[in-house]
Design a protein around this motif. Structure first.
Motif, short mmCIF file in Angstrom:
data_model
loop_
_atom_site.label_atom_id
_atom_site.label_comp_id
_atom_site.label_asym_id
_atom_site.label_seq_id
_atom_site.Cartn_x
_atom_site.Cartn_y
_atom_site.Cartn_z
N ARG A 141 0.67 -1.42 -0.15
CA ARG A 141 -0.06 0.06 0.00
C ARG A 141 0.75 1.19 -0.05
O ARG A 141 0.28 2.33 0.11
CB ARG A 141 -1.01 -0.14 0.98
N THR A 142 2.16 1.18 -0.32
CA THR A 142 3.08 2.11 -0.08
C THR A 142 2.84 2.94 -1.49
O THR A 142 2.71 2.08 -2.60
CB THR A 142 4.50 1.88 -0.34
N LEU A 143 2.64 4.31 -1.64
CA LEU A 143 2.38 5.07 -2.80
C LEU A 143 3.84 5.06 -3.56
O LEU A 143 4.93 4.99 -3.09
CB LEU A 143 2.43 6.63 -2.45
N LEU A 144 3.70 4.95 -4.95
CA LEU A 144 4.88 4.48 -5.86
C LEU A 144 5.74 5.87 -5.49
O LEU A 144 6.94 5.84 -5.72
CB LEU A 144 4.20 4.50 -7.37
N SER A 145 5.19 7.06 -5.37
CA SER A 145 5.95 8.41 -5.64
C SER A 145 6.97 8.15 -4.51
O SER A 145 8.21 9.14 -4.33
CB SER A 145 5.18 9.65 -5.47
N SER A 146 7.03 7.31 -3.35
CA SER A 146 7.83 7.16 -2.41
C SER A 146 8.85 6.04 -2.69
O SER A 146 9.86 5.93 -1.51
CB SER A 146 7.21 6.95 -0.95
N LEU A 147 8.93 5.71 -3.54
CA LEU A 147 9.63 4.12 -3.90
C LEU A 147 10.89 4.60 -4.57
O LEU A 147 10.98 5.73 -5.29
CB LEU A 147 8.96 3.17 -4.78
N SER A 148 11.92 3.78 -4.51
CA SER A 148 13.23 4.05 -5.10
C SER A 148 13.22 3.57 -6.42
O SER A 148 12.41 3.11 -7.07
CB SER A 148 14.48 3.74 -4.32
N GLY A 149 14.16 3.90 -7.44
CA GLY A 149 14.07 3.56 -8.69
C GLY A 149 14.22 2.08 -9.06
O GLY A 149 13.75 1.32 -9.72
N GLY A 150 14.79 1.32 -7.88
CA GLY A 150 14.98 -0.04 -7.82
C GLY A 150 13.53 -0.66 -7.65
O GLY A 150 13.14 -1.53 -8.07
N GLN A 151 13.06 0.01 -6.63
CA GLN A 151 11.70 -0.68 -6.36
C GLN A 151 10.58 -0.31 -7.18
O GLN A 151 9.66 -1.13 -7.39
CB GLN A 151 11.22 0.28 -4.86
N ARG A 152 10.86 0.80 -8.04
CA ARG A 152 9.84 1.08 -9.08
C ARG A 152 10.09 -0.11 -10.11
O ARG A 152 8.86 -0.77 -10.73
CB ARG A 152 10.09 2.44 -9.79
N GLU A 184 19.43 -5.43 -6.48
CA GLU A 184 17.85 -5.86 -6.17
C GLU A 184 17.41 -6.16 -7.64
O GLU A 184 16.62 -7.27 -7.59
CB GLU A 184 17.41 -4.53 -5.67
N VAL A 185 17.63 -5.56 -8.59
CA VAL A 185 16.93 -5.85 -9.85
C VAL A 185 17.52 -7.16 -10.38
O VAL A 185 17.13 -8.22 -11.13
CB VAL A 185 17.08 -4.59 -10.88
N LEU A 186 18.92 -7.40 -10.30
CA LEU A 186 19.47 -8.58 -10.65
C LEU A 186 18.99 -9.67 -10.11
O LEU A 186 18.67 -10.88 -10.74
CB LEU A 186 21.14 -8.39 -10.69
N THR A 187 18.82 -9.57 -8.77
CA THR A 187 18.14 -10.78 -7.85
C THR A 187 16.89 -10.85 -8.62
O THR A 187 16.56 -12.14 -8.74
CB THR A 187 18.14 -10.05 -6.59
N HIS A 188 16.03 -9.86 -8.97
CA HIS A 188 14.95 -10.29 -9.51
C HIS A 188 14.89 -11.04 -10.72
O HIS A 188 14.11 -12.00 -11.18
CB HIS A 188 13.96 -8.93 -9.79
#
Length: 253
Positions: A141-152, A184-188
């Motif tokens: 439920r976190t707003l996208l605007s508060s996420l880092s580039g990796g989390q996006r 993080e993205v490479l782990t994904h």
């Protein structure tokens, strides 16, 4: 690891694509197997994005054969690609900053129970997908605007996995990310392979490519210039193929 004894998840042979007088792709071959990460690398204007867009159904090749699990197909539209189990995350993530993670994942395909949206079911599915990816997003439920580039990127990748695609195409997924976000993205990407997806990785970053790719396909001036195992090929060998210092055009799968 990939199962190269099975039928390819997707195979392209003799692909040509021209934009007016500019020949973007010429007799390009590309194959990917289930549970395999294949990186497509090359210099600017090598044809990487054109090939990715053909796989994604954004553009249509002028010539060539495409087979999905051994069956000849055409991919004239993104909807056709989706029907074949191909999902794409482009550099422009097309996410909505004013919505939370769940709303971004299910935007346009919300689950309903009667007249109302089934928020509980969507939250549960979102949590499972993010957990499978080992995502570090604190709450669905976190707003996208508060996420880092990796989390996006995590959200964009998770959205493609809602349809359980066979093949996921990632266009420069680590561009402009920090070292920790890139990791993080490479782990994904590794997790998607473990979950059974085939992953096509378009990237300029050789460190990222060599970290996760089972195979590296080099394009140069719209043509194949080598196919290399990801874990055992030297950085220098890949750069030689990209720059044309060496001709590996016969080494294509």
């Amino acid at each position: 690891m990939s199962d190269t004894t099975s039928t390819p998840a997707l195979s392209l042979r003799g692909i040509d694509k021209a934009y007016g007088a500019v020949q973007a792709l010429s007799e390009v071959n590309f194959t990917i197997y289930p549970r395999e990460v294949v990186a497509i690398v090359g210099d600017n204007a090598a044809g990487k994005s054109t090939l990715a867009k053909i796989i994604a159904g954004v553009i249509t090749p002028d010539a060539g054969i495409i087979e999905s699990e051994g069956i000849p197909v055409t991919i004239p539209t993104p909807a056709s690609a989706h029907a074949l189990g191909i999902a794409t995350v482009f550099q422009e993530l097309a996410l909505c900053d004013n919505l939370d993670v769940v709303s971004n994942l299910f935007l346009g395909r919300e689950l309903r129970r009667g007249r109302y949206m089934d928020e509980a079911a969507m939250e549960e599915i979102a949590r499972k997908i993010l957990r499978d990816l080992t995502s570090r997003i604190p709450s669905v439920r976190t707003l996208l605007s508060s996420l880092s580039g990796g989390q996006r990127q995590s959200v964009a990748i998770a959205r493609t996995l809602l349809g359980n695609p066979r093949i996921v195409v990632l266009d420069e997924p680590t561009a402009s990310l920090s070292v920790s976000q890139t990791a993080e993205v490479l782990t994904h990407i590794e997790r998607m392979r473990d979950l059974g997806h085939a992953v096509v990785l378009i990237s300029h970053n050789m460190s990222d490519v060599r970290a996760v790719a089972d195979r590296i396909e080099v394009l140069r001036h719209g043509r194949n210039n080598g196919s290399f195992p990801g874990y055992s090929t030297s950085y220098e060998e890949i750069i030689a193929a990209i720059t044309g210092a060496a001709d590996f055009s016969t080494q294509t799968r």
